[in-house]
Write a protein that holds these residues in place. Structure first.
Motif, short mmCIF file in Angstrom:
data_model
loop_
_atom_site.label_atom_id
_atom_site.label_comp_id
_atom_site.label_asym_id
_atom_site.label_seq_id
_atom_site.Cartn_x
_atom_site.Cartn_y
_atom_site.Cartn_z
N GLY A 38 0.78 -1.23 0.00
CA GLY A 38 0.00 0.00 0.00
C GLY A 38 0.81 1.28 0.00
N SER A 98 10.82 -7.75 0.38
CA SER A 98 9.93 -6.64 0.04
C SER A 98 10.66 -5.60 -0.79
N THR A 99 11.85 -5.21 -0.35
CA THR A 99 12.60 -4.19 -1.09
C THR A 99 12.97 -4.70 -2.47
N TRP A 122 -4.35 -12.97 -14.71
CA TRP A 122 -4.25 -13.01 -13.24
C TRP A 122 -4.85 -14.32 -12.72
N CYS A 129 6.57 -4.17 -0.65
CA CYS A 129 5.81 -5.24 -1.30
C CYS A 129 6.01 -6.49 -0.46
N GLY A 162 -6.67 2.80 -3.59
CA GLY A 162 -5.43 3.47 -3.20
C GLY A 162 -4.40 2.52 -2.65
N ASN A 163 -4.72 1.85 -1.55
CA ASN A 163 -3.72 1.02 -0.88
C ASN A 163 -3.88 -0.48 -1.15
N ARG A 198 -8.20 -7.50 5.54
CA ARG A 198 -7.68 -6.43 4.68
C ARG A 198 -6.49 -6.87 3.86
N TYR A 207 15.28 -2.87 8.45
CA TYR A 207 15.40 -2.27 9.76
C TYR A 207 16.15 -3.21 10.68
N ASP A 230 12.04 -10.35 5.58
CA ASP A 230 10.88 -9.79 4.88
C ASP A 230 11.25 -8.45 4.24
N GLY A 231 12.15 -7.71 4.89
CA GLY A 231 12.64 -6.47 4.31
C GLY A 231 13.43 -6.71 3.03
N GLN A 245 9.65 -4.30 -9.49
CA GLN A 245 8.46 -3.68 -10.06
C GLN A 245 8.78 -2.27 -10.58
N ASP A 302 -9.69 -1.38 -1.78
CA ASP A 302 -9.41 0.05 -1.81
C ASP A 302 -8.48 0.35 -3.00
N ASP A 316 15.71 -8.43 9.23
CA ASP A 316 14.76 -9.47 8.84
C ASP A 316 14.63 -9.65 7.33
N ALA A 345 11.32 -7.01 -4.25
CA ALA A 345 10.11 -7.08 -5.08
C ALA A 345 9.69 -5.69 -5.55
N ALA A 346 9.79 -4.71 -4.65
CA ALA A 346 9.40 -3.34 -5.03
C ALA A 346 10.35 -2.78 -6.07
N GLN A 358 -5.98 -2.61 -0.09
CA GLN A 358 -6.47 -3.47 0.98
C GLN A 358 -7.95 -3.84 0.77
#
Lengths: 375, 375
Positions: free
Chosen positions: A254, B361-362, B81, A259, B37-38, A283, B162, B357-358, B368, B35, B355, B364-365, B40
């Motif tokens: 979001g 996530s970073t 999809w 991601c 926007g985000n 959510r 983090y 997940d960071g 993209q 939503d 961690d 994957a972002a 969710q």
């Protein structure tokens, strides 16, 4: 109590309870095996010969003296320690058991919410031990009478551990925003949920701390996810099995640069069936693609039923936080919700994450330090 | 491609691939459901009627248009999809499978260590994406040419996430100490291990950053725990099963106020058999009490064999860090070790946790954002 060497020295029988030679040798506590200062093991399993056997066994008072071959090493054990760590038993626990330190609850907890005064737990180590013990046992606790100032929740985290910083910051503001990156930052009601199931590992503690709350509505509710899962298991063992056997998926993308995706079950069990985690969040639930076609309808029925149990007022403890009050949840177990709130007045909470290992560690160390009875 | 309504509307058949009505409705992406926007989900499963069926299905180009009853709601899906999220298949994967994004390795990785220059990943987002992709795929990466200054490792953590603060601090000093609270703070060699298995959740990333390294010895080794577990499974499926089916225990209470304990398997599998974690650490292994007597000898034999595989030079990648160099591991997968070092010269590393997940996530972002081909 008597001791006998059995199986050609590969094990002993201590008062009817068997222990293997290799296990005993590995768990020796002498100064060559364990560092007397920090308690860490100084050797690895590779340092213990493969065919290790017990050649002599002798009991006196509360001590067991064993001689191991081929090392020719003698080690003394406290028999109380051995009996407390006995593994010669049959496990009859079914899926979803919880440990002795866990007490599941429903709306009946309303009259005995684990609660303490901020000043007490900040100053008195026994009061802190008691409050942390409740948090470990119930997965939930409240504090009242704390300072009404920004960042006060960081003092709560420091009582037992360390903040888990995330993309939401070290702490985050829970109040109505324009263009919210998360629906939490709106006035919408939120169904009971665990936070950040899309993170792996999830933050295992959440603190929500109230600074302003004059808006109409915005009450908080908490629900014991373990109790809800137990109820599902009683009603519908197959549904419980489906939600624990297959992974769900969660996702959050979001805001820019983020991601986050995870693949974990809604009801997480240890391999021996202990219930260790609940993930439930409409959510951020992503498409579930790890359930085969033949099980998907029954999976969805169980998912629906778990949600109904979670929404049942009979399971819920609710309260409205006043400024300077906060609640803390074990985010792998207890779900939290809020009622929608209106635009009149104001509602401002700050939130942060931390971890349960800090709660359990600080509690265990305090119990030891203060000579309290372990729960 | 053709579409047909089947099972009285409870499912559809799209080109031979079935989807349930309830799954489709739950995964609608229209603005009332998600939503814009985000991203969710705005509704919960309780907002979707229980007997939801598809009453109309129509395909045009790459879009599938469905009408749901009793809501009378029409939703459009991207067929690409849908096919990417298809679940109508038979899972034939055995225990210990790893996902497509994972590549296991042995000493052969020595000639192609995932490596980058600190300045490159700090300045160039494509270089960062590449390096993080390697860290996600191999569970290991090196950086060279970084600043030789205290706290530089925090800049490495900030590249993707983090710091996970613990009782060891936001960062900790790895050098010889008098009265060490942890054997890591000595000159002793350390068998390959994962860090902090007594923590729950464990820190899923460790960064070790070199500031001084003129001592003799002190080389670092890394070993892919997933590859070791795969080798154990091939040699001895029962041993693999025992180490994944029963929980081990870990403990650390080497400094005041800390009493960390965990109960988790050495080889952790998701409920559908995906290999998701390795815990292996002789120093903090506590007495194993969750394996029944009848299985304990075989469990110990498997534990020993896993240790032998981990110690096998054929599995190991080794290197000696120079000042300004660091390595990063996925601490739920890759074990690290060091050789003992002498008192001449000096060796000073700083370590910190973060961690995975960071990292994911970073990565994957960035993939993209930069329009890179997803790995």
């Amino acid at each position: 109590m008597q001791v006998a060497i059995i199986d050609e020295g590969r094990a002993i029988d201590l008062g009817g309870c068997r222990f293997h030679a290799i296990w005993l040798r590995d768990n020796a506590a002498d100064a060559e095996t364990r560092d007397p200062g920090n308690g860490q093991r100084l050797i690895a399993l590779r340092d213990i010969p493969e065919g290790t056997v017990v050649s002599e066994a002798r009991l006196d008072d509360a001590a067991l003296h064993l001689r191991f071959e081929p090392e020719g090493k003698t080690v003394t054990y406290d028999t109380g320690w051995l009996m407390a760590h006995a593994y010669d038993r049959v496990d009859t626990r079914g899926p979803g058991w919880t440990g002795e330190g866990i007490e599941t609850w429903d709306a009946g907890l309303m009259t005995r919410i684990p609660n303490a005064a901020f000043d007490d737990v900040a100053r008195d180590r026994a009061a802190l031990a008691g409050w942390l013990g409740g948090l470990a046992r119930f997965g939930f606790g409240k504090l009242t009478g704390g300072p009404v100032e920004e960042g006060a929740l960081l003092k709560v985290a420091a009582l037992f551990g360390y903040v888990r910083e995330t993309n939401y910051g070290r702490l985050f503001e829970v109040r109505t925003e324009v263009n919210p990156t998360n629906l939490a930052y709106t006035g919408l009601g939120l169904q009971a949920h665990t936070d950040n199931p899309y993170r792996d590992p999830v933050p295992t503690v959440q603190i929500l701390y109230c600074l302003e709350n004059s808006a109409e509505g915005g009450e908080n509710m908490v629900v014991d996810g373990f109790a809800c899962a137990e109820r599902l298991r009683e009603e519908n063992p197959r549904g419980f099995d489906l939600l624990s056997r297959y992974c769900a998926r969660f996702e959050y993308a979001g805001s820019g640069g983020v991601c986050l995706r995870s693949r974990r079950p809604m009801i997480e069990l240890a391999p021996d069936g202990e219930m260790i985690g609940i993930r439930f969040n409409n959510r951020s639930a992503a498409a579930i693609t790890d359930v085969p076609y033949a099980d998907m309808e029954a999976y969805y029925a169980a998912y629906r039923r778990l949600g109904e149990i979670i929404d049942d007022p009979a399971m819920e403890v609710s309260f409205k936080l006043s400024p300077g009050e906060c609640f803390v949840v074990n985010n792998t177990r207890v779900l939290h919700a809020r009622k929608g709130y209106s635009g009149t007045g104001s509602r401002w909470l700050q939130g942060c994450y931390a971890d349960m290992d800090g709660v359990r560690s600080t509690h265990a160390a305090l119990v030891q330090e203060l000579g309290l009875a372990a729960e």
